[in-house]
Design a protein around this motif. Structure first.
Motif, PDB file in Angstrom:
ATOM      1  N   ILE A 106       0.841  -1.205   0.000  1.00 39.17           N
ATOM      2  CA  ILE A 106       0.000   0.000   0.000  1.00 39.17           C
ATOM      3  C   ILE A 106       0.869   1.245   0.000  1.00 39.17           C
ATOM      4  CG2 ILE A 106      -1.654   1.357   1.355  1.00 39.17           C
ATOM      5  CD1 ILE A 106      -2.811  -1.369   2.340  1.00 39.17           C
ATOM      6  N   ALA A 107       1.875   1.281   0.889  1.00 44.97           N
ATOM      7  CA  ALA A 107       2.743   2.450   0.986  1.00 44.97           C
ATOM      8  C   ALA A 107       3.523   2.685  -0.302  1.00 44.97           C
ATOM      9  CB  ALA A 107       3.701   2.286   2.169  1.00 44.97           C
ATOM     10  N   ILE A 108       4.066   1.623  -0.861  1.00 44.25           N
ATOM     11  CA  ILE A 108       4.835   1.736  -2.109  1.00 44.25           C
ATOM     12  C   ILE A 108       3.948   2.270  -3.225  1.00 44.25           C
ATOM     13  CG2 ILE A 108       5.933   0.377  -3.931  1.00 44.25           C
ATOM     14  CD1 ILE A 108       6.941  -1.492  -1.609  1.00 44.25           C
ATOM     15  N   ARG A 109       2.759   1.688  -3.337  1.00 48.40           N
ATOM     16  CA  ARG A 109       1.830   2.088  -4.406  1.00 48.40           C
ATOM     17  C   ARG A 109       1.413   3.543  -4.258  1.00 48.40           C
ATOM     18  NH1 ARG A 109      -3.452   2.440  -4.697  1.00 48.40           N
ATOM     19  NH2 ARG A 109      -3.914   1.286  -2.784  1.00 48.40           N
ATOM     20  N   GLU A 138      14.045  -5.345   2.514  1.00 54.50           N
ATOM     21  CA  GLU A 138      13.230  -4.187   2.871  1.00 54.50           C
ATOM     22  C   GLU A 138      11.749  -4.450   2.617  1.00 54.50           C
ATOM     23  OE1 GLU A 138      16.133  -0.406   1.869  1.00 54.50           O
ATOM     24  OE2 GLU A 138      15.230  -1.508   0.195  1.00 54.50           O
ATOM     25  N   LEU A 139      11.485  -5.193   1.587  1.00 55.70           N
ATOM     26  CA  LEU A 139      10.108  -5.438   1.183  1.00 55.70           C
ATOM     27  C   LEU A 139       9.387  -6.437   2.087  1.00 55.70           C
ATOM     28  CD1 LEU A 139       8.032  -4.689  -0.976  1.00 55.70           C
ATOM     29  CD2 LEU A 139       8.969  -6.502  -2.407  1.00 55.70           C
ATOM     30  N   ILE A 140      10.062  -7.505   2.490  1.00 57.23           N
ATOM     31  CA  ILE A 140       9.349  -8.581   3.188  1.00 57.23           C
ATOM     32  C   ILE A 140       9.817  -8.875   4.602  1.00 57.23           C
ATOM     33  CG2 ILE A 140       8.774  -9.740   1.045  1.00 57.23           C
ATOM     34  CD1 ILE A 140      10.930 -11.814   1.754  1.00 57.23           C
ATOM     35  N   LYS A 141      10.934  -8.351   5.022  1.00 55.51           N
ATOM     36  CA  LYS A 141      11.502  -8.794   6.286  1.00 55.51           C
ATOM     37  C   LYS A 141      10.591  -8.586   7.490  1.00 55.51           C
ATOM     38  CE  LYS A 141      15.931  -9.585   8.070  1.00 55.51           C
ATOM     39  NZ  LYS A 141      17.315  -9.452   7.777  1.00 55.51           N
ATOM     40  N   GLY A 142       9.779  -7.554   7.495  1.00 57.64           N
ATOM     41  CA  GLY A 142       8.906  -7.307   8.633  1.00 57.64           C
ATOM     42  C   GLY A 142       7.693  -8.215   8.698  1.00 57.64           C
ATOM     43  N   ASP A 143       7.433  -8.935   7.646  1.00 54.73           N
ATOM     44  CA  ASP A 143       6.244  -9.799   7.611  1.00 54.73           C
ATOM     45  C   ASP A 143       6.670 -11.239   7.879  1.00 54.73           C
ATOM     46  OD1 ASP A 143       3.901 -11.180   7.088  1.00 54.73           O
ATOM     47  OD2 ASP A 143       3.345  -9.857   5.430  1.00 54.73           O
ATOM     48  N   GLU A 195      12.592  -4.421  -7.766  1.00 52.07           N
ATOM     49  CA  GLU A 195      13.387  -3.783  -8.817  1.00 52.07           C
ATOM     50  C   GLU A 195      12.759  -2.469  -9.273  1.00 52.07           C
ATOM     51  OE1 GLU A 195      13.665  -6.835 -11.803  1.00 52.07           O
ATOM     52  OE2 GLU A 195      15.339  -7.830 -10.783  1.00 52.07           O
ATOM     53  N   LYS A 196      11.457  -2.463  -9.472  1.00 46.10           N
ATOM     54  CA  LYS A 196      10.754  -1.286  -9.977  1.00 46.10           C
ATOM     55  C   LYS A 196      10.829  -0.119  -9.003  1.00 46.10           C
ATOM     56  CE  LYS A 196       6.902   0.301 -12.474  1.00 46.10           C
ATOM     57  NZ  LYS A 196       7.789   0.990 -13.348  1.00 46.10           N
ATOM     58  N   THR A 231      -2.499   3.665  -8.915  1.00 50.86           N
ATOM     59  CA  THR A 231      -3.743   3.020  -8.530  1.00 50.86           C
ATOM     60  C   THR A 231      -3.465   1.519  -8.437  1.00 50.86           C
ATOM     61  OG1 THR A 231      -4.420   2.664 -10.825  1.00 50.86           O
ATOM     62  CG2 THR A 231      -5.117   4.743  -9.765  1.00 50.86           C
ATOM     63  N   GLN A 232      -4.405   0.788  -7.876  1.00 47.07           N
ATOM     64  CA  GLN A 232      -4.250  -0.670  -7.862  1.00 47.07           C
ATOM     65  C   GLN A 232      -4.173  -1.200  -9.288  1.00 47.07           C
ATOM     66  OE1 GLN A 232      -7.499  -2.249  -5.525  1.00 47.07           O
ATOM     67  NE2 GLN A 232      -6.302  -2.137  -3.626  1.00 47.07           N
ATOM     68  N   GLN A 233      -4.967  -0.615 -10.184  1.00 50.12           N
ATOM     69  CA  GLN A 233      -4.970  -1.076 -11.577  1.00 50.12           C
ATOM     70  C   GLN A 233      -3.635  -0.822 -12.248  1.00 50.12           C
ATOM     71  OE1 GLN A 233      -7.591  -2.815 -13.235  1.00 50.12           O
ATOM     72  NE2 GLN A 233      -5.780  -3.235 -14.456  1.00 50.12           N
ATOM     73  N   LYS A 234      -3.035   0.344 -12.004  1.00 50.93           N
ATOM     74  CA  LYS A 234      -1.743   0.652 -12.634  1.00 50.93           C
ATOM     75  C   LYS A 234      -0.664  -0.309 -12.129  1.00 50.93           C
ATOM     76  CE  LYS A 234       1.521   4.293 -13.701  1.00 50.93           C
ATOM     77  NZ  LYS A 234       1.848   5.713 -13.636  1.00 50.93           N
ATOM     78  N   LEU A 235      -0.651  -0.572 -10.842  1.00 49.18           N
ATOM     79  CA  LEU A 235       0.330  -1.517 -10.305  1.00 49.18           C
ATOM     80  C   LEU A 235       0.077  -2.913 -10.865  1.00 49.18           C
ATOM     81  CD1 LEU A 235       2.739  -2.069  -8.478  1.00 49.18           C
ATOM     82  CD2 LEU A 235       1.130  -2.405  -6.583  1.00 49.18           C
ATOM     83  N   ALA A 236      -1.189  -3.290 -10.945  1.00 52.74           N
ATOM     84  CA  ALA A 236      -1.541  -4.603 -11.502  1.00 52.74           C
ATOM     85  C   ALA A 236      -1.053  -4.730 -12.937  1.00 52.74           C
ATOM     86  CB  ALA A 236      -3.051  -4.813 -11.428  1.00 52.74           C
TER      87      ALA A 236
END
Length: 102
Positions: free
Chosen positions: A8-11, A60-65, A52-53, A17-22
């Motif tokens: 959510i934060a990255i987007r 950074e992306l997944i370590k907290g989860d 990458e994008k 939008t969700q569509q643009k990221l999709a």
């Protein structure tokens, strides 16, 4: 931070939008919604594209989860076991084939 909050934060920081990221990730808008609501997790390929994008490391992306880290860890372990099984089965078939030729 959980992966859903990260996405959510990255987007939002990228003003996507969700569509643009999709569209960028070649998934459906519903898939992005499911990720952001915690109903499912992105696959490894999608995580790599996101990192990458948006110039992030996978750490950074997944370590907290923790759930996501455990899921990826079990996926990697399963892959190793599957490779070992395939090699063992191949060795058995090769042995049987060689023995039958004699």
């Amino acid at each position: 931070m959980e992966i859903k909050s990260q996405i959510i934060a990255i987007r939002k920081n990228a003003d996507y939008t969700q569509q643009k990221l999709a569209d960028e990730l070649l998934v459906s808008r519903q898939t992005i919604s499911n990720w952001e609501n915690g109903r499912s997790y992105p696959d490894l390929e999608s995580l790599i594209i996101i990192s990458e994008k948006f110039n992030l490391t996978l750490d950074e992306l997944i370590k907290g989860d923790i759930k996501m880290v455990n899921k990826l860890d079990s996926f990697i372990k399963f892959g190793r076991k599957a490779k070992l099984i395939i090699v063992c089965v191949a060795m058995i078939f090769i042995s049987i084939f060689t023995y039958s030729m004699i």
